[in-house]
Write a protein that holds these residues in place. Structure first.
Motif, PDB file in Angstrom:
ATOM      1  N   ASP A 294       1.058  -0.952  -0.063  1.00  0.00           N
ATOM      2  CA  ASP A 294      -0.223  -0.264   0.020  1.00  0.00           C
ATOM      3  C   ASP A 294       0.959   1.406  -0.191  1.00  0.00           C
ATOM      4  OD1 ASP A 294      -2.819   1.743   0.015  1.00  0.00           O
ATOM      5  OD2 ASP A 294      -2.553   1.220   2.086  1.00  0.00           O
ATOM      6  N   LEU A 295       1.864   1.695  -0.725  1.00  0.00           N
ATOM      7  CA  LEU A 295       2.685   2.176  -0.704  1.00  0.00           C
ATOM      8  C   LEU A 295       1.537   3.650  -1.276  1.00  0.00           C
ATOM      9  CD1 LEU A 295       5.632   1.216  -3.061  1.00  0.00           C
ATOM     10  CD2 LEU A 295       5.351   1.307  -0.283  1.00  0.00           C
ATOM     11  N   PRO A 296       1.789   5.488  -0.681  1.00  0.00           N
ATOM     12  CA  PRO A 296       1.192   5.420  -0.884  1.00  0.00           C
ATOM     13  C   PRO A 296       1.529   6.844  -2.508  1.00  0.00           C
ATOM     14  CG  PRO A 296       2.479   6.383   0.834  1.00  0.00           C
ATOM     15  CD  PRO A 296       2.534   5.117   0.786  1.00  0.00           C
ATOM     16  N   TRP A 297       0.447   7.152  -3.172  1.00  0.00           N
ATOM     17  CA  TRP A 297       1.186   7.485  -4.301  1.00  0.00           C
ATOM     18  C   TRP A 297       2.072   6.414  -6.189  1.00  0.00           C
ATOM     19  CZ3 TRP A 297       2.180  12.799  -1.897  1.00  0.00           C
ATOM     20  CH2 TRP A 297       0.805  13.103  -1.446  1.00  0.00           C
ATOM     21  N   PHE A 298       2.015   5.784  -5.556  1.00  0.00           N
ATOM     22  CA  PHE A 298       2.937   4.766  -6.366  1.00  0.00           C
ATOM     23  C   PHE A 298       2.577   5.658  -8.005  1.00  0.00           C
ATOM     24  CE2 PHE A 298       4.015   1.328  -8.484  1.00  0.00           C
ATOM     25  CZ  PHE A 298       5.736   1.243  -8.991  1.00  0.00           C
ATOM     26  N   ARG A 299       0.789   4.613  -8.190  1.00  0.00           N
ATOM     27  CA  ARG A 299       1.095   4.948  -9.145  1.00  0.00           C
ATOM     28  C   ARG A 299       0.494   6.219 -10.087  1.00  0.00           C
ATOM     29  NH1 ARG A 299      -3.428   0.556 -10.546  1.00  0.00           N
ATOM     30  NH2 ARG A 299      -4.535   0.972  -9.145  1.00  0.00           N
ATOM     31  N   THR A 300       0.063   7.091  -9.131  1.00  0.00           N
ATOM     32  CA  THR A 300      -0.211   8.425  -9.238  1.00  0.00           C
ATOM     33  C   THR A 300       1.117   9.387  -9.814  1.00  0.00           C
ATOM     34  OG1 THR A 300      -2.479   8.896  -8.155  1.00  0.00           O
ATOM     35  CG2 THR A 300      -1.265  10.541  -8.687  1.00  0.00           C
ATOM     36  N   LEU A 301       2.550   8.849  -9.129  1.00  0.00           N
ATOM     37  CA  LEU A 301       3.762   9.323  -9.067  1.00  0.00           C
ATOM     38  C   LEU A 301       3.760   9.410 -10.128  1.00  0.00           C
ATOM     39  CD1 LEU A 301       5.060  10.079  -5.857  1.00  0.00           C
ATOM     40  CD2 LEU A 301       4.228  12.191  -7.111  1.00  0.00           C
ATOM     41  N   SER A 302       4.156   7.992 -10.906  1.00  0.00           N
ATOM     42  CA  SER A 302       4.501   7.326 -11.605  1.00  0.00           C
ATOM     43  C   SER A 302       4.080   8.136 -13.020  1.00  0.00           C
ATOM     44  CB  SER A 302       4.239   6.180 -11.807  1.00  0.00           C
ATOM     45  OG  SER A 302       5.087   5.211 -10.064  1.00  0.00           O
ATOM     46  N   TRP A 303       2.851   7.965 -13.156  1.00  0.00           N
ATOM     47  CA  TRP A 303       1.858   8.764 -14.253  1.00  0.00           C
ATOM     48  C   TRP A 303       2.324  10.127 -14.534  1.00  0.00           C
ATOM     49  CZ3 TRP A 303       0.610   6.389 -18.341  1.00  0.00           C
ATOM     50  CH2 TRP A 303       0.300   4.402 -18.056  1.00  0.00           C
ATOM     51  N   TYR A 304       2.291  10.769 -13.292  1.00  0.00           N
ATOM     52  CA  TYR A 304       3.431  12.370 -13.422  1.00  0.00           C
ATOM     53  C   TYR A 304       4.387  12.515 -13.741  1.00  0.00           C
ATOM     54  CZ  TYR A 304       4.127  17.561 -11.549  1.00  0.00           C
ATOM     55  OH  TYR A 304       4.265  18.296 -11.287  1.00  0.00           O
ATOM     56  N   PHE A 305       5.591  11.605 -13.873  1.00  0.00           N
ATOM     57  CA  PHE A 305       6.270  11.803 -14.300  1.00  0.00           C
ATOM     58  C   PHE A 305       6.725  11.882 -15.526  1.00  0.00           C
ATOM     59  CE2 PHE A 305       8.298  10.958  -9.631  1.00  0.00           C
ATOM     60  CZ  PHE A 305       9.025  12.951  -9.703  1.00  0.00           C
TER      61      PHE A 305
ATOM     62  N   LEU B 223       8.338  21.543 -13.228  1.00  0.00           N
ATOM     63  CA  LEU B 223       6.994  20.242 -12.703  1.00  0.00           C
ATOM     64  C   LEU B 223       7.540  19.073 -12.497  1.00  0.00           C
ATOM     65  CD1 LEU B 223       5.098  20.649 -16.998  1.00  0.00           C
ATOM     66  CD2 LEU B 223       4.333  20.816 -14.140  1.00  0.00           C
ATOM     67  N   TYR B 224       8.794  18.485 -12.921  1.00  0.00           N
ATOM     68  CA  TYR B 224       9.657  17.811 -12.182  1.00  0.00           C
ATOM     69  C   TYR B 224      10.058  18.017 -10.653  1.00  0.00           C
ATOM     70  CZ  TYR B 224      13.374  14.183 -10.836  1.00  0.00           C
ATOM     71  OH  TYR B 224      13.655  13.600 -10.592  1.00  0.00           O
ATOM     72  N   LEU B 225      10.330  19.013 -10.183  1.00  0.00           N
ATOM     73  CA  LEU B 225      10.391  19.282  -8.873  1.00  0.00           C
ATOM     74  C   LEU B 225       8.820  18.879  -7.970  1.00  0.00           C
ATOM     75  CD1 LEU B 225      12.394  23.399  -8.966  1.00  0.00           C
ATOM     76  CD2 LEU B 225      13.377  20.185  -7.966  1.00  0.00           C
TER      77      LEU B 225
END
Length: 437
Positions: free
Chosen positions: A116-127, A168-170
């Protein structure tokens, strides 16, 4: 000292326990050294129509026909998108890139979802969004320069493009730091690295494919077709004549298929290059026409695409009875492309096989029956795209007058005048201009 050793040992055990995939989350293909397989049989997603039509065949021949039929379907689709032009090709490359990224990220999420890692998929798609914004922004600024300069919002975005990309990356970087959970620090950094390596493999190299396309569609079609040809012919030679295993990572690959695929691909590359080099649609650089607001592929073909006579060595003249042969210079470059496609590109597939075995999966996905996922079809293409881009930059591409002019027009007037005076003095010195000019 003993205490430090004990702590290091405990930390190692904790890390191994933390990174150990959940055995129930993935089932896959792992072949042991003795040749046995730990993998449960994969789910058959072959269309029902094909299952009924091929029901009387053995599994070996059924798989052969399924792969063959769907390969022909994919080749037909490839011809259709080529006919639709460069813009559609670029959109297809973007779609393939997104699907490949999704398949690789999904493997990580499937293995480690129990934590249950928080935001893993969300951050992956954001990057992924940040990476595409940077690369495609660079391409748009370079290719649609006149259009960008006409529109004020686009001109501002172009001027500060790299700063916006970095900002955006920061933002994503800071969100990742804020998402760190005490129990899973090392695992989260592991997945952070997973995402960035995926971006490097998928996004960067798909961007190079688009760069190759702008050099001329022949630099896009011939390399991709050579990889496809090698994949097909290596499978055919291996299927009918394969006896000697090639590499443990891919037990079904054989030396007979590897060697047969090489010779077939070189011949195919020569023939395909000869056919395509005679058409401006394929050999001209893809450029944007500002007046028509569309892509154009019209030009005077370079020397690479003009037929020339080549004298055949005396030893061969007595054998084949010819003294000379007409060839396009590009055909010699096609030998380098097809050789790489058949000798080196397969290592992209071997790399992918090792990756899949590390996570005990048979395919990246089951999108295409008999073939696996999209990434299973493009593991060699990305390596090929990088080689073609490096090859063009090293041996083919020279200064581009239109791009140099675009950069000059973006300078201040006093800078343009200074360059004009320097250029004029240089041309006068070389006698290219009359003395009173």
């Amino acid at each position: 000292m003993a205490e430090l050793r004990r702590r290091a040992r405990d930390d190692s055990q904790d890390l191994l326990a933390e990174l150990e995939p959940d055995a129930g989350t993935i089932t896959n293909e792992v072949t042991t050294e003795s040749g046995s397989s730990d993998i449960p049989p994969s789910v058959d997603n072959t269309p029902e129509v094909l299952n009924k039509a091929l029901s009387g065949l053995s599994s070996r021949w059924k798989n052969w026909w399924v792969r063959g039929i769907l390969t022909l379907a994919m080749i037909t689709f490839f011809f259709v998108i080529i006919y639709l032009g460069p813009m559609v090709l670029m959109m297809i490359v973007l779609c393939v890139q997104i699907k490949c990224f999704h398949e690789i990220i999904l493997i990580g999420y499937s293995v480690y979802h129990s934590y249950d890692l928080p935001w893993f998929r969300t951050l992956s798609w954001y990057f992924l969004l940040c990476a595409n914004y940077f690369f495609y922004g660079e391409t748009v600024t370079d290719t649609f320069f006149a259009l960008v300069q006409r529109e004020e919002p686009l001109r501002i975005l172009s001027k500060y493009h790299r700063f916006i990309s970095f900002a955006l990356y920061l933002a994503g970087f800071c969100l990742f730091v804020l998402s760190l959970v005490k129990k899973h620090y090392r695992l989260q950094f592991y997945m952070f690295g997973w995402t960035h390596v995926t971006l490097l493999i998928v996004v960067t190299q798909s961007h190079l494919i688009i760069h190759n396309l702008f050099e001329g569609m022949i630099w896009f079609i011939v390399p991709i077709s050579c990889v496809i040809c090698n994949d097909i012919m290596a499978y055919m030679f291996g299927f009918f004549f394969g006896r000697t295993p090639l590499i443990k990572l891919s037990p079904k690959k054989t030396w007979e298929g590897f060697i047969g695929g090489f010779f077939a691909t070189v011949v195919f590359g020569l023939l395909l290059s000869y056919v395509m080099a005679g058409y401006n649609f394929f050999v001209c650089p893809v450029e944007f026409n500002n007046e028509a607001n569309s892509f154009t592929v019209e030009c005077e073909p370079s020397e690479l695409f003009v037929l020339q006579d080549y004298t055949i060595p005396t030893v061969l003249q007595s054998i084949i009875g010819w003294r000379s042969i007409k060839m396009y210079p590009f055909q010699f470059h096609s030998i380098a492309l097809s050789s790489f496609a058949s000798l080196i590109s397969p290592f992209g597939g071997f790399f992918a096989s090792g990756f899949k075995r590390a996570f005990k999966i048979k395919d990246f996905a089951d999108t295409i029956p008999g073939h696996g996922g999209i990434m299973d079809r493009f593991d060699c293409q990305y390596l090929m795209a990088t080689f073609v881009n490096v090859y063009i930059a090293s041996f083919i591409r020279g200064p581009n007058p239109s791009k140099l002019l675009q950069q000059l027009l973006a300078l201040r007037l006093d800078q343009q005048l200074q360059i004009f005076k320097s250029l004029k003095a240089n041309l006068l010195q070389k006698g290219m201009l009359p003395a009173g000019a």
